[in-house]
Motif scaffolding. Structure first.
Motif, PDB file in Angstrom:
ATOM      1  N   LEU A  13      -2.454  -3.501   3.254  1.00 22.55           N
ATOM      2  CA  LEU A  13      -2.392  -2.900   1.922  1.00 22.55           C
ATOM      3  C   LEU A  13      -2.803  -1.427   1.954  1.00 22.55           C
ATOM      4  O   LEU A  13      -2.193  -0.591   1.284  1.00 22.55           O
ATOM      5  CB  LEU A  13      -3.278  -3.677   0.944  1.00 22.55           C
ATOM      6  N   ALA A  14      -3.805  -1.122   2.766  1.00 24.28           N
ATOM      7  CA  ALA A  14      -4.228   0.273   2.891  1.00 24.28           C
ATOM      8  C   ALA A  14      -3.106   1.109   3.506  1.00 24.28           C
ATOM      9  O   ALA A  14      -2.865   2.244   3.098  1.00 24.28           O
ATOM     10  CB  ALA A  14      -5.495   0.366   3.736  1.00 24.28           C
ATOM     11  N   GLY A  15      -2.398   0.553   4.488  1.00 20.74           N
ATOM     12  CA  GLY A  15      -1.282   1.265   5.101  1.00 20.74           C
ATOM     13  C   GLY A  15      -0.161   1.514   4.120  1.00 20.74           C
ATOM     14  O   GLY A  15       0.406   2.613   4.062  1.00 20.74           O
ATOM     15  N   LEU A  16       0.178   0.493   3.343  1.00 19.20           N
ATOM     16  CA  LEU A  16       1.226   0.667   2.337  1.00 19.20           C
ATOM     17  C   LEU A  16       0.832   1.695   1.283  1.00 19.20           C
ATOM     18  O   LEU A  16       1.667   2.498   0.846  1.00 19.20           O
ATOM     19  CB  LEU A  16       1.533  -0.669   1.662  1.00 19.20           C
ATOM     20  N   THR A  17      -0.425   1.682   0.900  1.00 16.34           N
ATOM     21  CA  THR A  17      -0.908   2.663  -0.072  1.00 16.34           C
ATOM     22  C   THR A  17      -0.798   4.074   0.502  1.00 16.34           C
ATOM     23  O   THR A  17      -0.389   5.008  -0.197  1.00 16.34           O
ATOM     24  CB  THR A  17      -2.366   2.362  -0.455  1.00 16.34           C
ATOM     25  N   GLY A  18      -1.149   4.221   1.775  1.00 21.01           N
ATOM     26  CA  GLY A  18      -1.047   5.527   2.419  1.00 21.01           C
ATOM     27  C   GLY A  18       0.390   6.021   2.483  1.00 21.01           C
ATOM     28  O   GLY A  18       0.666   7.198   2.250  1.00 21.01           O
TER      29      GLY A  18
END
Length: 81
Positions: A13-18
């Protein structure tokens, strides 16, 4: 086992947000670039060129010396040591 899945889920999720945030920044920058008229771009380029031309460059005798050629004998002598 569940803790590992949670960690991986949070990392994903953090990667997608980035990725989404990076895309938003790129789109915003592209909109700002396209807002310039050709005359604005030309004027800015002329200003930058004038500023760069005002800075004195190195003169003919100010360049550092180039690499010194080393003979075959000197290279072989260094290898023997």
């Amino acid at each position: 086992m569940r803790a590992r899945k949670r960690v991986w889920k949070l990392l994903g999720l953090a990667g997608l947000t980035g990725v989404a945030a990076t895309g938003a920044v790129l789109v915003r920058g592209e909109r700002q670039r396209r807002a310039y008229t050709p005359e604005d771009v030309r004027a800015r380029l002329h200003e930058r060129h004038a500023a760069a031309a005002a800075v004195p460059g190195p003169e003919a005798g100010d360049e550092p010396p180039g690499p010194v050629a080393v003979g075959v004998r000197a290279r072989l002598f260094r290898r023997r040591r």
